[in-house]
Scaffold this motif. Structure first.
Motif, PDB file in Angstrom:
ATOM      1  N   SER A  95       0.824  -1.215   0.000  1.00  0.00           N
ATOM      2  CA  SER A  95       0.000   0.000   0.000  1.00  0.00           C
ATOM      3  C   SER A  95       0.860   1.267   0.000  1.00  0.00           C
ATOM      4  CB  SER A  95      -0.925  -0.002   1.227  1.00  0.00           C
ATOM      5  OG  SER A  95      -0.148   0.165   2.399  1.00  0.00           O
ATOM      6  N   LYS A  96       2.190   1.084   0.160  1.00  0.00           N
ATOM      7  CA  LYS A  96       3.072   2.257   0.173  1.00  0.00           C
ATOM      8  C   LYS A  96       3.956   2.247  -1.070  1.00  0.00           C
ATOM      9  CE  LYS A  96       3.814   2.291   5.183  1.00  0.00           C
ATOM     10  NZ  LYS A  96       4.829   1.832   6.133  1.00  0.00           N
ATOM     11  N   GLU A  97       4.301   3.444  -1.571  1.00  0.00           N
ATOM     12  CA  GLU A  97       5.237   3.493  -2.696  1.00  0.00           C
ATOM     13  C   GLU A  97       6.660   3.686  -2.160  1.00  0.00           C
ATOM     14  OE1 GLU A  97       3.322   6.886  -3.272  1.00  0.00           O
ATOM     15  OE2 GLU A  97       1.523   5.668  -3.560  1.00  0.00           O
ATOM     16  N   ALA A  98       7.623   3.165  -2.912  1.00  0.00           N
ATOM     17  CA  ALA A  98       9.026   3.395  -2.570  1.00  0.00           C
ATOM     18  C   ALA A  98       9.318   4.877  -2.742  1.00  0.00           C
ATOM     19  CB  ALA A  98       9.936   2.563  -3.471  1.00  0.00           C
ATOM     20  N   ILE A  99       8.855   5.415  -3.844  1.00  0.00           N
ATOM     21  CA  ILE A  99       9.027   6.830  -4.162  1.00  0.00           C
ATOM     22  C   ILE A  99       8.025   7.152  -5.263  1.00  0.00           C
ATOM     23  CG2 ILE A  99      10.880   6.320  -5.828  1.00  0.00           C
ATOM     24  CD1 ILE A  99      12.219   9.006  -4.976  1.00  0.00           C
ATOM     25  N   SER A 100       7.454   8.358  -5.224  1.00  0.00           N
ATOM     26  CA  SER A 100       6.514   8.776  -6.268  1.00  0.00           C
ATOM     27  C   SER A 100       6.627  10.287  -6.393  1.00  0.00           C
ATOM     28  CB  SER A 100       5.080   8.369  -5.901  1.00  0.00           C
ATOM     29  OG  SER A 100       4.164   8.957  -6.805  1.00  0.00           O
ATOM     30  N   ARG A 101       7.552  10.718  -7.256  1.00  0.00           N
ATOM     31  CA  ARG A 101       7.804  12.156  -7.379  1.00  0.00           C
ATOM     32  C   ARG A 101       7.337  12.668  -8.741  1.00  0.00           C
ATOM     33  NH1 ARG A 101      12.247  14.849  -6.629  1.00  0.00           N
ATOM     34  NH2 ARG A 101      11.095  16.305  -5.324  1.00  0.00           N
ATOM     35  N   GLY A 102       7.636  13.924  -9.036  1.00  0.00           N
ATOM     36  CA  GLY A 102       7.187  14.484 -10.305  1.00  0.00           C
ATOM     37  C   GLY A 102       7.800  15.840 -10.553  1.00  0.00           C
ATOM     38  N   VAL A 103       7.321  16.499 -11.586  1.00  0.00           N
ATOM     39  CA  VAL A 103       7.848  17.815 -11.978  1.00  0.00           C
ATOM     40  C   VAL A 103       6.679  18.712 -12.385  1.00  0.00           C
ATOM     41  CG1 VAL A 103      10.126  16.981 -12.747  1.00  0.00           C
ATOM     42  CG2 VAL A 103       8.213  17.014 -14.380  1.00  0.00           C
ATOM     43  N   PRO A 104       6.880  20.037 -12.355  1.00  0.00           N
ATOM     44  CA  PRO A 104       5.846  20.943 -12.854  1.00  0.00           C
ATOM     45  C   PRO A 104       5.599  20.717 -14.351  1.00  0.00           C
ATOM     46  CG  PRO A 104       7.633  22.159 -11.755  1.00  0.00           C
ATOM     47  CD  PRO A 104       8.079  20.742 -11.895  1.00  0.00           C
ATOM     48  N   MET A 105       4.429  21.142 -14.837  1.00  0.00           N
ATOM     49  CA  MET A 105       4.084  20.926 -16.250  1.00  0.00           C
ATOM     50  C   MET A 105       5.149  21.483 -17.185  1.00  0.00           C
ATOM     51  SD  MET A 105       1.466  19.073 -16.143  1.00  0.00           S
ATOM     52  CE  MET A 105       1.170  18.864 -17.886  1.00  0.00           C
ATOM     53  N   SER A 106       5.739  22.640 -16.833  1.00  0.00           N
ATOM     54  CA  SER A 106       6.726  23.251 -17.741  1.00  0.00           C
ATOM     55  C   SER A 106       7.891  22.295 -18.017  1.00  0.00           C
ATOM     56  CB  SER A 106       7.248  24.561 -17.154  1.00  0.00           C
ATOM     57  OG  SER A 106       7.751  24.320 -15.853  1.00  0.00           O
ATOM     58  N   LYS A 107       8.336  21.561 -17.011  1.00  0.00           N
ATOM     59  CA  LYS A 107       9.423  20.592 -17.203  1.00  0.00           C
ATOM     60  C   LYS A 107       8.889  19.345 -17.920  1.00  0.00           C
ATOM     61  CE  LYS A 107      13.620  18.917 -16.678  1.00  0.00           C
ATOM     62  NZ  LYS A 107      14.729  19.476 -17.472  1.00  0.00           N
ATOM     63  N   ALA A 108       7.691  18.930 -17.538  1.00  0.00           N
ATOM     64  CA  ALA A 108       7.106  17.726 -18.143  1.00  0.00           C
ATOM     65  C   ALA A 108       6.932  17.883 -19.653  1.00  0.00           C
ATOM     66  CB  ALA A 108       5.752  17.431 -17.489  1.00  0.00           C
ATOM     67  N   LEU A 109       6.659  19.116 -20.096  1.00  0.00           N
ATOM     68  CA  LEU A 109       6.340  19.345 -21.511  1.00  0.00           C
ATOM     69  C   LEU A 109       7.553  19.714 -22.362  1.00  0.00           C
ATOM     70  CD1 LEU A 109       2.929  21.249 -21.112  1.00  0.00           C
ATOM     71  CD2 LEU A 109       3.337  18.800 -21.414  1.00  0.00           C
ATOM     72  N   GLU A 110       8.753  19.690 -21.763  1.00  0.00           N
ATOM     73  CA  GLU A 110       9.955  19.993 -22.550  1.00  0.00           C
ATOM     74  C   GLU A 110      10.232  18.906 -23.578  1.00  0.00           C
ATOM     75  OE1 GLU A 110      13.325  20.428 -19.932  1.00  0.00           O
ATOM     76  OE2 GLU A 110      12.854  22.524 -19.501  1.00  0.00           O
ATOM     77  N   ASP A 111      10.877  19.313 -24.681  1.00  0.00           N
ATOM     78  CA  ASP A 111      11.222  18.347 -25.741  1.00  0.00           C
ATOM     79  C   ASP A 111      11.989  17.141 -25.202  1.00  0.00           C
ATOM     80  OD1 ASP A 111      10.142  20.037 -27.569  1.00  0.00           O
ATOM     81  OD2 ASP A 111      12.051  20.580 -28.560  1.00  0.00           O
ATOM     82  N   GLU A 112      12.903  17.396 -24.248  1.00  0.00           N
ATOM     83  CA  GLU A 112      13.837  16.344 -23.821  1.00  0.00           C
ATOM     84  C   GLU A 112      13.271  15.443 -22.741  1.00  0.00           C
ATOM     85  OE1 GLU A 112      14.488  19.614 -23.695  1.00  0.00           O
ATOM     86  OE2 GLU A 112      15.928  19.961 -25.320  1.00  0.00           O
ATOM     87  N   THR A 113      12.088  15.732 -22.221  1.00  0.00           N
ATOM     88  CA  THR A 113      11.536  14.867 -21.174  1.00  0.00           C
ATOM     89  C   THR A 113      10.922  13.627 -21.824  1.00  0.00           C
ATOM     90  OG1 THR A 113      11.190  16.753 -19.727  1.00  0.00           O
ATOM     91  CG2 THR A 113       9.932  14.764 -19.225  1.00  0.00           C
ATOM     92  N   LEU A 114      11.518  12.475 -21.533  1.00  0.00           N
ATOM     93  CA  LEU A 114      11.168  11.253 -22.269  1.00  0.00           C
ATOM     94  C   LEU A 114      10.551  10.176 -21.387  1.00  0.00           C
ATOM     95  CD1 LEU A 114      14.368  10.571 -24.469  1.00  0.00           C
ATOM     96  CD2 LEU A 114      12.254  11.762 -25.157  1.00  0.00           C
ATOM     97  N   ILE A 115       9.703   9.379 -22.037  1.00  0.00           N
ATOM     98  CA  ILE A 115       9.337   8.062 -21.508  1.00  0.00           C
ATOM     99  C   ILE A 115      10.211   7.111 -22.318  1.00  0.00           C
ATOM    100  CG2 ILE A 115       7.522   6.329 -21.334  1.00  0.00           C
ATOM    101  CD1 ILE A 115       5.486   8.688 -21.372  1.00  0.00           C
TER     102      ILE A 115
END
Ligand SMILES: Nc1nc2c(c(=O)[nH]1)N[C@H]1C(S)=C(S)[C@@H](COP(=O)(O)O)O[C@H]1N2
Ligand SMILES: [Mo]
Length: 446
Positions: free
Chosen positions: A234-254
């Motif tokens: 029920s717990k995550e090891a880690i679950s972080r993120g970034v603001p939309m501006s960083k998420a939408l950059e060209d270099e942010t990849l899956i």
């Protein structure tokens, strides 16, 4: 693994306390004493310490008069014995539960970091390899600010979206933590929690746009397939993120590939998020789900003090209330000397080639300077442009030495906004993040 028990209690060797404790020379002999030498600009070491230091190093120290107070020669800061991890070579283990291992600087010499030399930082338990099947793995896009929540297989991601490759520098926010005094808890990284491999995948932006980003979106958060160290599902090891501006950059990849091969299991196979230039904790491994949030993501290790620093400078050891902390975004300017390896001997009269990499979070590195006289004079090196935005930059220089003896090469990078690396450990913070002090290596000229 025979090394486990030895290494577990053994601290990395670069921290000053360990050097004092382990070194045959007494700590107070190494203290550079300027007070007792009033009137002269030349300092000296207590109790014949300079002689003791030179004996231990095995050479005289031509620029000894420039050595800052309390400096421990980098020659004493040799690395720990390597530890074997599957698929990794020469990494130093800091912790085996969960697995954390860093790369000695001379093994980061490649322009593009090979998989075997990429550090490993785990907050939880690595998923069972049998569960990491790219054929059945899915990525869910959801969250309150997602218009059309969708689940993709890796094959669907590959066929629906354009592929992109970028070399991306990922550095743990805690890299360099071992040098802070008082010590911060957490992995005692020295310099090796950084890498710059080439990642291939699809843009996070393309995938999020296909699922619809609501107007109120402010942040993304990731969830990975690893378990909390307690094993509690029920717990995550880690679950972080970034603001939309960083998420939408060209270099942010899956990404599904690293250096044109599967991403190593320890680095997030079969799918990971990569947000270059930001604390690597934002680059979720074993990526299962991304949520588009209408507020700052509130997953595990998003809240202060995790990956946060005080909003204002604090004295070492200060207790900082959580509300006075802010989340780390772009990483600071930094560099490494990756060749030669610290401690080598080199012949007088022959120029010495030194080289390494420099990076500056979201920014570019503008200049790289080296010093061979403990920071009194600096020379500008040749610095290359990055392969692409957010890739580290290579620098090199040929150095000449005036006479035989012990030297240190120090490297200092300056970013495009004119900010330079500090010579000493920068502002203390409770969790020991963002140490971008200059890297130094020892050289014997013989
Ligand atoms: N799912 C998951 N993602 C994760 C982590 C983790 O423990 N689990 N660790 C984070 C941290 S703190 C860092 S520094 C980087 C390390 O990436 P690496 O192990 O591939 O070098 O992964 C990040 N992504
Ligand atoms: Mo990290």
């Amino acid at each position: 693994m025979a090394h486990d028990s030895n290494n577990k209690n053994k601290k990395p060797s670069r921290g000053l306390h360990e050097l004092y404790a382990e070194d045959p020379i007494k700590a107070d002999e190494l203290v550079w004493n300027r007070e007792t030498d009033a009137g002269s600009r030349r300092g000296f070491l207590k109790r014949g310490g300079l002689l003791a230091m030179a004996t231990a190093i095995g050479a005289s120290i031509p620029f000894s008069k420039n050595m800052p107070a309390g400096l421990i020669p980098a020659a004493f800061a040799q690395s720990d014995e390597p530890f074997a991890l599957p698929g990794k070579e020469g990494l130093t283990i800091l912790n085996d539960r969960p697995i954390n291992a860093e790369t000695p600087p001379h093994l980061l010499d490649d322009e593009i970091t090979p998989a075997k030399h990429m550090f490993v930082r785990n907050n939880g338990l690595v998923p069972d390899v049998k569960a990491l099947d790219p054929a059945t793995w899915t990525l869910e896009i959801a969250g309150e600010s997602c218009e059309t929540p969708t689940t993709f297989t890796i094959a669907e991601l590959k066929s629906r979206f354009k592929h992109h490759s970028y070399q991306l520098t990922v550095e743990c926010g805690g890299n360099g933590r071992s040098e802070y005094v008082p010590a911060a808890s957490g992995n005692q990284w020295t310099t090796g929690a950084v890498a710059s491999p080439k990642f291939t995948g699809v843009r996070l932006r393309d995938v999020l746009e296909a699922c619809g980003i609501k107007k109120d979106a402010v942040y993304i958060g990731y969830y990975g397939g690893d378990l909390h160290p307690s094993g509690d599902p029920s717990k995550e090891a880690i679950s972080r993120g970034v603001p939309m501006s960083k998420a939408l950059e060209d270099e942010t990849l899956i990404a599904w590939a690293m250096n044109d091969e599967d991403i190593p299991v320890l680095n997030g196979h079969p799918l990971r998020l990569v947000c270059g230039g930001w604390p690597a904790s934002t680059s979720g491994k074993w990526l299962k789900k991304i949520v588009i949030r209408n507020k700052v993501h509130d997953g595990n290790k998003m809240a202060a003090p995790s990956y946060s620093v005080p909003k204002y400078p604090v004295a070492p050891g200060t207790q900082v209330p959580d509300e006075d902390m802010e989340i780390i975004e772009s990483m600071p300017v930094k560099s490494l000397i990756t060749f030669p390896k610290t401690g080598i001997s080199h012949k007088l009269g022959e120029p010495l080639l030194v080289r390494g990499h420099a990076w500056a979070g979201d920014l570019e590195v503008k200049e790289l300077h080296v010093s061979i006289d403990f920071g009194i004079t600096w020379q500008k090196t040749e610095l290359r442009a990055p392969a692409n935005r957010l890739a580290w930059q290579h620098w090199q220089s040929e150095l000449s030495f005036p006479e035989k003896g012990y030297y240190e090469v120090w490297a200092k990078a300056v970013d495009s906004e004119g900010k330079a690396q500090p010579m000493v450990v920068p502002g203390w913070n409770p969790k020991g993040y963002l140490n971008n002090a200059c890297h130094r290596i020892a050289i014997q000229i013989v």
